[in-house]
Design a protein around this motif. Sequence first.
Motif, short mmCIF file in Angstrom:
data_model
loop_
_atom_site.label_atom_id
_atom_site.label_comp_id
_atom_site.label_asym_id
_atom_site.label_seq_id
_atom_site.Cartn_x
_atom_site.Cartn_y
_atom_site.Cartn_z
N SER A 248 25.23 141.85 -0.38
CA SER A 248 25.70 140.32 0.01
C SER A 248 24.67 139.99 -0.84
CB SER A 248 24.81 140.73 1.45
OG SER A 248 24.28 140.60 1.61
N TRP A 268 36.85 130.79 -0.55
CA TRP A 268 37.55 130.24 0.79
C TRP A 268 37.47 131.83 0.62
CZ3 TRP A 268 41.53 131.12 3.95
CH2 TRP A 268 41.01 130.74 5.12
N ILE A 271 34.73 134.71 1.15
CA ILE A 271 33.87 134.13 2.40
C ILE A 271 34.28 134.80 4.09
CG2 ILE A 271 33.43 132.65 4.02
CD1 ILE A 271 32.58 130.77 0.98
N VAL A 272 36.08 134.51 4.16
CA VAL A 272 36.57 134.77 5.37
C VAL A 272 37.08 136.31 5.31
CG1 VAL A 272 39.10 134.74 6.62
CG2 VAL A 272 38.35 132.29 4.85
N SER A 274 34.91 138.61 4.09
CA SER A 274 32.86 139.15 4.24
C SER A 274 32.82 138.74 5.42
CB SER A 274 32.01 139.11 3.34
OG SER A 274 32.84 137.42 3.30
N VAL A 275 33.21 137.18 6.06
CA VAL A 275 32.90 137.14 7.36
C VAL A 275 33.53 138.15 8.83
CG1 VAL A 275 33.08 135.56 9.68
CG2 VAL A 275 32.47 134.46 7.25
N TRP A 276 34.86 138.72 8.70
CA TRP A 276 35.48 139.22 9.21
C TRP A 276 35.14 140.92 8.90
CZ3 TRP A 276 38.54 138.30 12.96
CH2 TRP A 276 39.14 137.67 13.53
N GLY A 279 31.00 140.91 10.87
CA GLY A 279 31.76 141.97 11.87
C GLY A 279 32.24 142.85 12.54
#
Length: 319
Positions: A248, A268, A271-272, A274-276, A279
Amino acid sequence: MKTVWFVVPCYNEMEVLPETAKQLKQIMADLVQKGKIGSDSRIAFVNDGSKDATWNMISQLHMEDPVYVGINLAHNRGHQNALFAGLMTAKEYADAAISLDADLQDDVAAIEQFIDKFNEGKDIVYGVRSTRATDTFFKRGTAHAFYKLMHFMGADTLKDHADYRLMSKRALEALSEYEEVNLFLRGIVPMIGFETDIVYYERHERFAGESKYPLKKMLAFAVEGITSFSIKPIRMITALGFFLFSISVFLLVYFFVTWMIGYTVTGWTTIVISVWGIGGLQLLALGVIGEYIGKTYLEVKHRPRYTIESLLYQEKNND
Ligand code: UDP
Ligand code: MG
């Protein structure tokens, strides 16, 4: 002459019990006659809260012949706890105890070899399966994967040894010192030490009835085994955390540079994702940590591992 108890946990085993009782009695009589064990030896059936007539049968057996001992648990506590209850009772009366399953899968003909090794002075004798030919492909595969996983996780168990073993009185006394509530006997017993030996045997098909270890119970048993003996999963999570953190940092630099250049929207997707991704990993990590916290919680409560409702034992044989 040494007193030896056979300890047999039973959960809904009415189909196999008469045959098991008959065979074990025969073997015990043989060994007594050969002068290898004392005539006050016993066959102890531990009723693990069966829902069928198992306990009635055990009481009946005991009434007909006091060589049979009955230990009735107050409710179903699972194989490991039932076995432990039997062993701890046997410890009070016997010089050694042999644990075996009620379904005659553990070859009873091997009992004599256990006794011979015990008479030679061994404190723990492990029964190890020579082949797994009678297992289904699935059971064999999962069992071997389990041993590999256990080994990888740093908990050493003896391969192809289940709970068919002999333990001397002092080994049982040592075992009673282990106070953990989450019992995984085949992980604990090797930690006891003393002189040990191995007896090889063929495992048969279940004599009658169905396995009381469906996949769900087997998986729970595997998780129990790993989390009781190793904190490697926690270390792996930590390592993974470091790894993801370093990635990261790189990503941060990358995003910062793209932002400087002016390509804000292109990032975008990354990012999406990596967020998932992160998480998900966090949840996984929390799950593993929760597993250990849950275990700690259960252990600190120091609940009794079993409760004996009644014990059918008679001092002297009618011979
Ligand atoms: N058992 C028990 N309590 C349980 C489940 C099983 O005492 O909750 C006993 C069962 O009666 C048998 C032994 O544990 O004597 C091994 O169970 P099973 O033969 O069903 O397991 P498998 O051989 O299929 O692994
Ligand atoms: Mg079985």
